[in-house]
Design a protein around this motif. Structure first.
Motif, PDB file in Angstrom:
ATOM      1  N   SER A 142       9.708   1.244  -3.662  1.00  0.00           N
ATOM      2  CA  SER A 142       8.347   2.016  -3.323  1.00  0.00           C
ATOM      3  C   SER A 142       7.367   1.960  -4.358  1.00  0.00           C
ATOM      4  O   SER A 142       6.102   1.608  -4.248  1.00  0.00           O
ATOM      5  CB  SER A 142       8.675   3.379  -2.883  1.00  0.00           C
ATOM      6  OG  SER A 142       9.680   3.351  -1.830  1.00  0.00           O
ATOM      7  N   LEU A 143       7.683   1.770  -5.767  1.00  0.00           N
ATOM      8  CA  LEU A 143       6.799   1.815  -6.676  1.00  0.00           C
ATOM      9  C   LEU A 143       5.898   0.381  -6.453  1.00  0.00           C
ATOM     10  O   LEU A 143       4.750   0.660  -6.781  1.00  0.00           O
ATOM     11  CB  LEU A 143       7.533   2.009  -8.021  1.00  0.00           C
ATOM     12  CG  LEU A 143       6.511   1.654  -9.531  1.00  0.00           C
ATOM     13  CD1 LEU A 143       5.665   2.668  -9.376  1.00  0.00           C
ATOM     14  CD2 LEU A 143       7.404   1.606 -10.457  1.00  0.00           C
ATOM     15  N   ILE A 186       5.437   8.140  -9.510  1.00  0.00           N
ATOM     16  CA  ILE A 186       5.505   6.980  -8.845  1.00  0.00           C
ATOM     17  C   ILE A 186       4.136   6.813  -8.381  1.00  0.00           C
ATOM     18  O   ILE A 186       3.442   5.315  -8.659  1.00  0.00           O
ATOM     19  CB  ILE A 186       6.090   7.094  -7.449  1.00  0.00           C
ATOM     20  CG1 ILE A 186       7.751   7.418  -7.872  1.00  0.00           C
ATOM     21  CG2 ILE A 186       5.845   6.092  -6.568  1.00  0.00           C
ATOM     22  CD1 ILE A 186       8.572   7.549  -6.627  1.00  0.00           C
ATOM     23  N   LYS A 241       2.096   5.350 -11.744  1.00  0.00           N
ATOM     24  CA  LYS A 241       2.709   4.157 -12.368  1.00  0.00           C
ATOM     25  C   LYS A 241       2.270   2.925 -11.313  1.00  0.00           C
ATOM     26  O   LYS A 241       1.987   1.796 -11.693  1.00  0.00           O
ATOM     27  CB  LYS A 241       4.262   3.878 -12.253  1.00  0.00           C
ATOM     28  CG  LYS A 241       4.650   4.892 -13.625  1.00  0.00           C
ATOM     29  CD  LYS A 241       6.167   4.922 -13.771  1.00  0.00           C
ATOM     30  CE  LYS A 241       6.676   5.596 -15.123  1.00  0.00           C
ATOM     31  NZ  LYS A 241       6.161   6.887 -15.244  1.00  0.00           N
ATOM     32  N   SER A 242       2.130   3.198 -10.082  1.00  0.00           N
ATOM     33  CA  SER A 242       1.610   2.265  -9.189  1.00  0.00           C
ATOM     34  C   SER A 242       0.313   1.923  -9.371  1.00  0.00           C
ATOM     35  O   SER A 242      -0.247   0.651  -9.206  1.00  0.00           O
ATOM     36  CB  SER A 242       1.631   2.770  -7.723  1.00  0.00           C
ATOM     37  OG  SER A 242       3.110   3.276  -7.303  1.00  0.00           O
TER      38      SER A 242
END
Length: 410
Positions: free
Chosen positions: A291-292, A391, A394-395
């Motif tokens: 998902s990231l 998350i 970081k994305s």
């Protein structure tokens, strides 16, 4: 002041009752029978996609045959479709735009198959979890306040899970409509149909195969996710019931035996959490890692999109992935926060008025309760709202790198 508050509270209560009556028509819940409607609803939806999950027996012989046919025919076809997506990814690895389109769907679909295989592998363990939850519902939810909590969370479970399911299914259905409308622009060329189809298949068969595969996988993903999420929310519900147990009149009638039953109840809940952690830790870990990347590449595609129908579908996919991870983190966070209140609630009872045996048993409970229940992604990251925020942050960093690569290539 009280007059201004009471009508609003009464109205909210009436709305809650109407919502409860509405959701009770869909797989009704019953405390006395240990019937958990939210689990039955999601298991039924999973069976529609060919996953014979535990906890709900087929209602007829015809339904059993349908489940076997779907499992034996449709699932292999879906597996082949994912392999064709991976083959297309290998062929177009050097093109950043095509690669990101493909990776978004390939990671999502590989994650689906990871969960499917894990479900079959842990079938017996899932069946035991469902049986234990039904037993706890039937034997431990006693007071009117506890029953109210159970039914309120059942409404929440059904509403949230149906919303997530409908959101994903609507997106995939819209994608198929666009595929049939402009097949030359999307079939095998644009998101979400970046797939290398066999040339011997007629074009109409290819389009039908692509469209139905995306719809079917899209139906399967939320059903598996929802079962796990409902399990977590059931743990949260039992923690709330444990908190209310210290207000139960039986605590004053026979405090020692009642305190022993509370300790046993809490131990069963702890074991349930450990079972669920063991069953889902690897699929959830893969889900969070993938998902990231999916978050980042979906945002990247939204930024560099050409404004076509494919770009519109990107936003629907992003909302589905956002909802998926948020549900895991939200309900995991609810369990974590609720478990931290047990020790304080136990200390707040009238322990100083009771004998030494009660105090020793209470101390055992408080020592156990001092260790909060935390669901994790493979033991590396807790399912909390903080993890969800990490998350997203970081994305954003990955999006910046992808835009730099894309700008350099053009």
């Amino acid at each position: 002041m009280y007059k201004s508050i009471l009508p609003g509270g009464s109205q909210t209560h009436c709305e809650m009752e109407r919502l409860r009556e509405l959701t009770q028509r869909i797989r009704p819940s019953d405390v006395d029978e240990g019937r958990i409607g939210s689990i039955e609803l999601n298991v039924w939806l999973a069976q529609l996609t060919g996953l014979p999950l535990s906890g709900l027996k087929p209602e007829s012989r015809a339904q059993s045959i349908r489940i076997l046919v779907v499992s034996g025919v449709v699932l292999p076809l879906l597996f082949c479709y994912v392999l064709l997506e991976i083959y297309d990814l290998v062929l177009n690895w050097d093109d950043v735009d095509i690669m990101t389109q493909n990776v978004v769907m390939t990671l999502t679909h590989v994650g689906y198959w990871f969960k499917v295989l894990n479900t079959f592998y842990c079938y017996e363990d899932i069946r035991q979890v469902v049986a234990t939850l039904k037993h706890l519902t039937r034997t431990c939810i006693l007071s009117p306040q506890q029953r109210e909590i159970f039914h309120r969370l059942e409404v929440e479970n059904k509403f949230v899970c149906l919303f997530y399911f409908c959101l994903v299914v609507f997106s995939s259905t819209l994608a198929m409509v666009m595929l049939l409308t402009v097949p030359d622009d999307m079939a095998g060329k644009r998101f979400p149909y970046r797939v290398h189809m066999p040339h011997f298949l007629p074009p109409k068969v290819q389009h039908l195969y692509m469209g139905l595969s995306i719809i079917w996988i899209s139906c399967g993903i939320p059903t598996i996710d929802n079962v796990n999420v409902v399990f977590m929310n059931q743990i949260c519900m039992h923690l709330k019931v444990l908190n209310l147990a210290f207000d139960d009149p039986q605590l004053q009638v026979d405090p020692n035996s009642w305190m022993v039953s509370i300790v046993k109840y809490h131990c069963v809940v702890i074991n349930l959490r450990q079972q669920l952690e063991q069953i889902y830790r690897l699929p959830v870990m893969f889900q969070f890692v993938s998902s990231l990347l999916v978050f980042a590449m979906t945002v990247f595609q939204a930024l560099v999109g050409d404004g076509s129908g494919s770009s519109v579908l990107i936003y629907f996919l992003f909302s589905g992935v956002f909802c998926q991870i948020f549900l895991y983190c939200w309900f995991g966070n609810e369990v974590f926060e609720q478990s931290k209140t047990l020790s304080t609630t136990a200390f707040g009872c009238n322990w100083h008025e009771l004998d030494a045996e009660f105090k020793r048993t209470l101390l055992i409970f408080m020592i156990n309760a001092d260790r909060p229940l935390l669901f994790t992604a493979g033991g590396f990251m807790g399912l909390t709202l903080t993890s969800f925020a990490n998350i997203l942050s970081k994305s954003y960093s990955i999006v910046a790198v992808l835009r730099q690569m894309y700008g350099g290539a053009h």
